[in-house]
Design a protein around this motif. Structure first.
Motif, short mmCIF file in Angstrom:
data_model
loop_
_atom_site.label_atom_id
_atom_site.label_comp_id
_atom_site.label_asym_id
_atom_site.label_seq_id
_atom_site.Cartn_x
_atom_site.Cartn_y
_atom_site.Cartn_z
N LEU A 5 0.86 -1.18 0.00
CA LEU A 5 0.00 0.00 0.00
C LEU A 5 0.89 1.23 0.00
O LEU A 5 1.74 1.38 0.89
CB LEU A 5 -0.92 0.00 1.23
CG LEU A 5 -1.86 1.20 1.36
CD1 LEU A 5 -2.82 1.28 0.17
CD2 LEU A 5 -2.65 1.12 2.67
N ASN A 6 0.73 2.07 -1.03
CA ASN A 6 1.56 3.26 -1.18
C ASN A 6 3.04 2.89 -1.21
O ASN A 6 3.89 3.53 -0.58
CB ASN A 6 1.29 4.26 -0.05
CG ASN A 6 1.77 5.66 -0.37
OD1 ASN A 6 1.77 6.07 -1.53
ND2 ASN A 6 2.21 6.39 0.65
N LEU A 46 -1.42 3.63 -4.79
CA LEU A 46 -1.47 2.33 -5.43
C LEU A 46 -1.56 1.22 -4.39
O LEU A 46 -0.77 1.17 -3.44
CB LEU A 46 -0.22 2.12 -6.29
CG LEU A 46 -0.19 0.85 -7.15
CD1 LEU A 46 -1.25 0.91 -8.24
CD2 LEU A 46 1.20 0.65 -7.76
N LEU A 47 -2.55 0.34 -4.57
CA LEU A 47 -2.64 -0.90 -3.80
C LEU A 47 -2.21 -2.03 -4.71
O LEU A 47 -2.82 -2.25 -5.76
CB LEU A 47 -4.06 -1.13 -3.30
CG LEU A 47 -4.33 -2.50 -2.65
CD1 LEU A 47 -3.56 -2.63 -1.33
CD2 LEU A 47 -5.82 -2.73 -2.42
N GLU A 48 -1.15 -2.73 -4.34
CA GLU A 48 -0.66 -3.86 -5.12
C GLU A 48 -1.09 -5.15 -4.43
O GLU A 48 -0.83 -5.35 -3.25
CB GLU A 48 0.86 -3.80 -5.23
CG GLU A 48 1.38 -2.53 -5.89
CD GLU A 48 2.89 -2.40 -5.83
OE1 GLU A 48 3.57 -3.29 -6.38
OE2 GLU A 48 3.38 -1.43 -5.22
N PHE A 95 -4.44 -1.51 -8.04
CA PHE A 95 -5.60 -0.64 -8.04
C PHE A 95 -5.21 0.74 -7.51
O PHE A 95 -4.53 0.84 -6.48
CB PHE A 95 -6.71 -1.22 -7.14
CG PHE A 95 -7.11 -2.63 -7.52
CD1 PHE A 95 -8.17 -2.86 -8.38
CD2 PHE A 95 -6.42 -3.72 -7.00
CE1 PHE A 95 -8.53 -4.15 -8.73
CE2 PHE A 95 -6.78 -5.02 -7.34
CZ PHE A 95 -7.83 -5.23 -8.21
N GLN A 96 -5.64 1.78 -8.21
CA GLN A 96 -5.44 3.15 -7.75
C GLN A 96 -6.60 3.49 -6.82
O GLN A 96 -7.75 3.57 -7.27
CB GLN A 96 -5.38 4.11 -8.93
CG GLN A 96 -4.74 5.45 -8.63
CD GLN A 96 -3.25 5.36 -8.37
OE1 GLN A 96 -2.58 4.45 -8.86
NE2 GLN A 96 -2.71 6.29 -7.59
N VAL A 97 -6.32 3.67 -5.53
CA VAL A 97 -7.39 3.74 -4.54
C VAL A 97 -7.20 4.91 -3.58
O VAL A 97 -6.11 5.47 -3.46
CB VAL A 97 -7.47 2.44 -3.72
CG1 VAL A 97 -7.83 1.26 -4.59
CG2 VAL A 97 -6.16 2.19 -2.97
N LYS A 98 -8.29 5.24 -2.91
CA LYS A 98 -8.29 6.19 -1.80
C LYS A 98 -8.91 5.50 -0.60
O LYS A 98 -9.94 4.84 -0.73
CB LYS A 98 -9.10 7.44 -2.15
CG LYS A 98 -9.08 8.53 -1.06
CD LYS A 98 -7.75 9.25 -1.05
CE LYS A 98 -7.77 10.45 -0.09
NZ LYS A 98 -7.85 10.08 1.34
#
Length: 268
Positions: free
Chosen positions: A4-5, A85-87, A93-96
């Motif tokens: 995450l990030n 970015l969540l890998e 996935f590009q997430v908030k």
């Protein structure tokens, strides 16, 4: 490894438990048909198709013995991340981060659910030509042979949803619009077995790509073909070991005149 990030989950003192909704198909955004009064025109051109953002959750365990950070500091750090970015093993996935919920805790262990919002769902897999077959087909692709999807149940086509009587007249006449004004729907209960996360990701990505294309999806069922289009997404549920299930709803194109149903979605 989940990141995450650009940081491993272990950096945050987190251990992955699982995901909810990460493979879901989003629903259409905005108008999906135009109502002419005596019939409804599906909006299926590329320029008419938009997709809602998607929400899914990451279920984790925080173990304070694995980090020198506190639970409060970790929650604050993750909550304040920008869109990032969540890998994962199911893709990137590009997430908030939308919310972090405490599920339960025991001694040094706290279970958390991190809710993400994917503002622009990615539906960009590469589709190859269909293998085809004699089973239930969608645009010539056999659900079983091309995607490994087993159709457990198909709701009978004589099912017609009923809505309340409408007071609007047709083309400024005294004719009242039909109370049978919803599209007929193919309701397919689907299941799929998989051997690895990469196989599951690849197959579901291709299937969702097919559903997202402009134009109609042609369903071939019991020697008849129907023009269909998707408006509602679906939730992918993990069941048992290496099996998922989901319910696919496809609207069948049709005209509704008076209280009768006039099929216009058949393909010769």
């Amino acid at each position: 490894m989940e990141k995450l990030n650009n940081k491993l989950l272990s950096y945050y003192g987190l251990i992955l438990v699982g995901y909810n909704g990460i493979l879901d198909m989003p629903s259409r955004l905005g108008d999906t048909f135009y109502d002419w009064g005596d019939w409804q025109q599906p909006l299926v051109d590329d320029e008419d198709i938009f997709w809602k953002s998607k929400e899914f959750s990451l279920n984790v365990v925080f173990d304070e013995r694995r980090t020198n950070k506190t639970l409060k500091s970790i929650v604050n750090e993750i909550s304040n991340l920008p869109e990032c970015l969540l890998e994962s093993k199911y893709g990137n996935f590009q997430v908030k981060v939308k919310a972090i919920q405490k599920v339960n805790s025991y001694e040094n262990i706290t279970k958390l659910s991190i809710l993400f919002n994917e503002r622009i769902p990615q539906l960009n897999a590469t589709l190859l030509g269909p293998v085809g077959g004699n089973g239930l087909l969608i645009d010539g692709y056999d659900f079983k042979k091309d995607f490994g999807i087993v159709i457990r149940k198909v709701k009978p086509l004589d099912y017609v949803p009923i809505t309340k009587q409408l007071s609007t007249t047709v083309f400024n006449t005294s004719q009242i619009l039909s109370d049978h004004r919803n599209f007929k729907v193919f309701e397919l209960d689907c299941a799929m077995a998989y051997s690895s996360a990469s196989e599951l990701k690849e197959t579901t990505d291709k299937f969702k790509k097919l559903l997202s294309l402009g134009g109609y999806r042609v369903i071939t069922f019991e020697n008849e073909s129907y023009n269909c289009f998707l408006t509602e997404g679906f939730k992918v549920v993990f069941v048992g070991e290496n099996v998922i299930k989901f319910k696919l709803l496809l609207n069948i194109t049709a005209n509704f005149v008076d209280s009768g149903f006039v099929a216009s979605g058949f393909v010769n």
